[in-house]
Write a protein that holds these residues in place. Structure first.
Motif, short mmCIF file in Angstrom:
data_model
loop_
_atom_site.label_atom_id
_atom_site.label_comp_id
_atom_site.label_asym_id
_atom_site.label_seq_id
_atom_site.Cartn_x
_atom_site.Cartn_y
_atom_site.Cartn_z
N ASP A 72 0.92 -1.12 -0.03
CA ASP A 72 -0.03 0.00 0.00
C ASP A 72 0.78 1.32 0.11
N GLY A 73 2.20 1.15 0.32
CA GLY A 73 2.95 2.16 0.35
C GLY A 73 3.63 2.51 -1.04
N SER A 74 3.27 1.52 -2.04
CA SER A 74 3.88 1.75 -3.31
C SER A 74 2.65 2.04 -4.41
N ARG A 75 3.38 2.57 -5.62
CA ARG A 75 2.48 2.90 -6.61
C ARG A 75 1.28 1.94 -7.18
N PHE A 76 1.40 0.66 -6.70
CA PHE A 76 0.86 -0.57 -7.24
C PHE A 76 -0.49 -0.69 -6.42
N LYS A 77 -0.89 0.04 -5.24
CA LYS A 77 -1.72 -0.07 -4.31
C LYS A 77 -3.26 -0.35 -5.08
N GLU A 78 -3.70 0.80 -6.01
CA GLU A 78 -4.79 0.70 -6.62
C GLU A 78 -4.87 -0.16 -7.78
N ASN A 79 -4.15 -0.54 -8.26
CA ASN A 79 -4.37 -1.77 -9.41
C ASN A 79 -3.78 -2.80 -8.95
N THR A 80 -3.71 -3.48 -7.66
CA THR A 80 -3.39 -4.59 -7.29
C THR A 80 -4.50 -5.21 -6.52
N VAL A 81 -5.01 -6.29 -7.27
CA VAL A 81 -6.21 -6.95 -6.45
C VAL A 81 -5.36 -8.08 -5.43
N VAL A 82 -5.96 -7.89 -4.03
CA VAL A 82 -5.40 -8.73 -3.06
C VAL A 82 -6.33 -10.09 -2.56
N VAL A 83 -5.83 -10.98 -2.56
CA VAL A 83 -6.80 -12.27 -2.31
C VAL A 83 -6.12 -12.73 -1.19
N LEU A 84 -6.50 -12.98 0.01
CA LEU A 84 -6.03 -13.67 1.02
C LEU A 84 -6.89 -14.76 1.69
N PHE A 85 -6.26 -16.11 1.64
CA PHE A 85 -7.09 -17.11 2.31
C PHE A 85 -6.08 -18.03 2.91
N SER A 86 -6.39 -19.22 3.57
CA SER A 86 -5.74 -20.24 3.96
C SER A 86 -5.98 -21.53 3.28
N ASP A 87 -5.17 -22.47 3.36
CA ASP A 87 -5.27 -23.63 2.70
C ASP A 87 -6.19 -24.54 3.07
N HIS A 88 -6.64 -24.32 4.48
CA HIS A 88 -7.64 -25.10 5.20
C HIS A 88 -7.59 -24.63 6.53
N GLY A 89 -8.57 -25.17 7.30
CA GLY A 89 -8.55 -24.73 8.81
C GLY A 89 -7.85 -25.74 9.70
N TYR A 90 -8.33 -25.76 10.98
CA TYR A 90 -7.67 -26.61 11.89
C TYR A 90 -8.61 -26.79 13.32
N ASN A 91 -8.61 -27.74 13.73
CA ASN A 91 -9.41 -28.36 14.88
C ASN A 91 -8.35 -28.13 16.32
N ILE A 92 -9.04 -27.33 17.04
CA ILE A 92 -8.24 -27.15 18.13
C ILE A 92 -9.02 -27.62 19.21
N GLY A 93 -9.14 -29.01 19.57
CA GLY A 93 -9.95 -29.47 20.46
C GLY A 93 -11.30 -29.83 20.03
N GLU A 94 -12.01 -29.14 19.11
CA GLU A 94 -13.40 -29.33 18.82
C GLU A 94 -13.44 -30.85 18.28
N LYS A 95 -14.77 -31.70 18.65
CA LYS A 95 -14.75 -33.01 18.29
C LYS A 95 -13.45 -33.76 19.06
N GLU A 96 -13.15 -33.42 20.06
CA GLU A 96 -11.92 -33.93 20.63
C GLU A 96 -10.96 -34.44 19.65
N TYR A 97 -10.61 -33.45 18.88
CA TYR A 97 -9.76 -33.55 17.60
C TYR A 97 -8.73 -32.34 17.69
N LEU A 98 -7.36 -32.66 17.51
CA LEU A 98 -6.36 -31.63 17.45
C LEU A 98 -5.34 -31.84 16.25
N TRP A 99 -5.74 -31.66 15.35
CA TRP A 99 -5.24 -31.60 13.84
C TRP A 99 -6.14 -31.07 12.68
#
Length: 567
Positions: free
Chosen positions: A325-352
């Protein structure tokens, strides 16, 4: 001379305008990130101000899901736009040996054909095709790790009972908690095969994500200097919050251990589940508790480490966006943020990960495009999935062309999400009304024989190989606590969802769609080895995405010896 200067200035303006008119794209890919973002409400103590701010500047997809809940096949799928059920790549085999994916163009490959420069740093693909990138930055590495003088080892602050899971998934500790194992003191960088220097928070080596920030900073300076640069595709892969949950102490300090809140879990939640017994996720949480003097406190330590790792990842996002955003490309750059998958932190007695429950399939997905500023801060509740990332980026950036490059290739399965950027509540989308996820059953190579789940706007329906089913009404049961699959009053909705699933699942996988090493029926021993790999991915010592018999025997012998010693 004056005339020459004027011409030069005009040419410079022309070059700048030409570059500014082109849509660049920046993909920010998180690793094992579930819904623990402030804007998603996954955990009340999650601190993600930078991702929250990005959501306020773009569109947040609240019902986005991974098509398979583990790194390698998920990344192969969203980088090709080909669903795992179309490629046969839904487990732990090397995607580079999959004939369908080899004959299908990956996203950077297609972008380069359209005149883009394609840059990558960190972890984007799990296995990187040679034809993908114009330039690669920092190599992926999850560490640092504890070291016993010969190999990575269990961190001494973690329960010894977790050792059988491998050092990668059993490590959760502050970077300031310098390990001492087997006579060796210090962290180890297996990537460079040398010690990871840590003296203090301000005097230490940089972690992979921090190195990627510095690489990205220099790359953006270079791109800015080139006034007539081609459009770029920048993929920034962030390692955290993937294990080991090791980040600087300053991020642990944000979450006082005594005040850490455990995820909301239901007692006896697993009683109505047809799947999960003997799974790696169940093994992990049982091992954590078994080795702790105070199981609840130990679990708090894990949650604290995950929260700290999420906060660290968010800080990396913030630094990255500040550079862009500090560059000249801010306005003409599409940003796509995501994760490859989620993660269970104990739900369903499952940690992975690698299951079909909400915490492991659901992912954050945010798209910021200045052309759709009117939709900034809006959310989308329609179910979408990660195979939609490929066609969305090609659509928004004007990337065109045939995606099948060989006789065994498959067309893109996803659909562009542009309509949701234009009107977040639109019903005019040509994609499906459900997100389809899969994990391997280890029983067959047929898509219909895998464990399958669809997530609609209101429901999740899961069908396991062997006949087990789960049905959850997300309008009344967002935690998926009450399995309605065997309640007669829900038979009609179950039949409807099953028919919807069946329409999305290929009946068979063509022989060409199966990786070469899987074209023949697997023996019982080979199926067992595959299952063992799912439990112990660290057994793959050469990190090629496959478990050889030699690697299996070596790991199994060491594991049996360790168990015998503990007895």
């Amino acid at each position: 001379m004056k005339k020459i200067c004027i011409i030069a200035i005009l040419l410079g303006v022309a070059f700048h305008s030409a570059s500014a008119d082109k849509q660049n794209v920046m993909m920010i890919v998180l690793d094992d990130m579930n819904d623990w973002l402030g804007v998603m409400g996954g955990h009340p103590q999650a601190k993600t101000p930078n991702m929250d701010r990005l959501a306020s500047e773009g569109v947040l997809f609240l019902n986005a899901h991974a098509n398979v809940g583990v790194c390698s096949p998920s990344r192969a799928s969203f980088m090709s736009g080909v669903h795992p059920l179309s490629s046969g790549c839904w487990g732990f085999n090397n995607p580079l040996q999959n004939e369908v994916l080899n004959d299908s163009k990956n996203l950077p490959e297609l972008a380069r054909e359209n005149g883009f420069k394609a840059y990558q740093t960190g972890k984007v693909f799990h296995h990187v095709p040679q034809t993908a990138w114009t330039q690669k930055g920092i190599k992926k590495y999850h560490g640092p790790m504890a070291w016993d003088g010969q190999k990575v080892a269990l961190h001494p602050s973690c329960p010894e009972t977790m050792a059988e899971l491998g050092a990668l998934d059993s490590t959760y500790a502050s970077l300031s908690d310098v390990p001492s194992v087997g006579g060796y003191t210090g962290w180890w960088d297996s990537n460079s095969r040398k010690p990871f220097r840590y003296v203090s928070e301000d005097d230490r080596d940089l972690m992979t994500d921090e190195q990627s920030v510095e690489w990205f900073r220099k790359k953006m300076v270079a791109l800015e200097r080139n006034k007539n640069a081609e459009p770029f595709m920048m993929a920034f892969g962030i390692m955290r919050p993937h294990t080991p949950l090791v980040v600087p102490q300053t991020f642990f300090d944000q979450f006082t251990l005594e005040d850490v809140q455990l995820p909301v879990m239901k007692k006896d939640d697993i009683d109505d589940l047809p799947w999960g017994e003997g799974s790696r996720g169940r093994q992990t949480i049982e091992a954590l508790r078994a080795g702790a003097d105070d199981p609840e406190l130990e679990f708090k330590k894990y949650v604290q480490a995950y929260l700290a790792s999420v906060a660290f990842a968010d800080d990396i996002v913030g630094q990255t966006l500040a550079i862009l955003d500090g560059s000249r490309f801010k306005e003409n750059t599409v940003v796509v943020l995501f994760s490859d998958h989620g993660y269970n932190i104990g739900e369903k007695e499952y940690l992975w990960k690698y299951n079909l429950w909400e915490e492991s399939t659901r992912v954050p997905l945010i798209i910021r495009d200045s052309r759709y500023a009117a939709s900034a801060g809006k959310t989308v509740g329609h179910p979408v999935s990660l195979i939609d990332v490929f066609p969305t980026i090609t659509d928004l950036c004007g990337i065109t062309g045939e995606t099948v490059k060989g006789s065994r290739g498959a067309p893109v399965d996803g659909h562009s999400l542009r309509p949701f950027l234009e009107h977040p509540q639109t019903t005019e989308w040509d994609g499906p009304d459900a997100a389809l996820s899969v994990i391997a059953s280890w029983k067959s190579q047929k898509p219909v024989d895998q464990h399958l789940s669809i997530r609609t706007k209101d429901w999740r329906y899961t069908r396991y190989e062997g006949g087990g089913e789960e049905l959850y009404d997300h309008r009344n049961d967002p935690n998926e606590w009450n399995n309605l699959a065997h309640h007669p009053e829900y038979d009609a909705i179950k039949v409807k969802l099953a028919a919807q699933m069946n329409a999305m699942v290929p009946k068979t996988t063509p022989k060409a769609n199966v990786p070469k090493q899987e074209t023949a029926a697997k023996t019982a021993d080979e199926l067992w080895k595959d299952k063992y790999f799912g439990w112990h991915p660290d057994a793959d010592t050469d990190n090629d995405g496959e478990l050889s018999w030699e690697e299996y025997k070596t790991h199994k012998t060491a594991l049996d010896a360790k168990k015998a010693g503990s007895n």
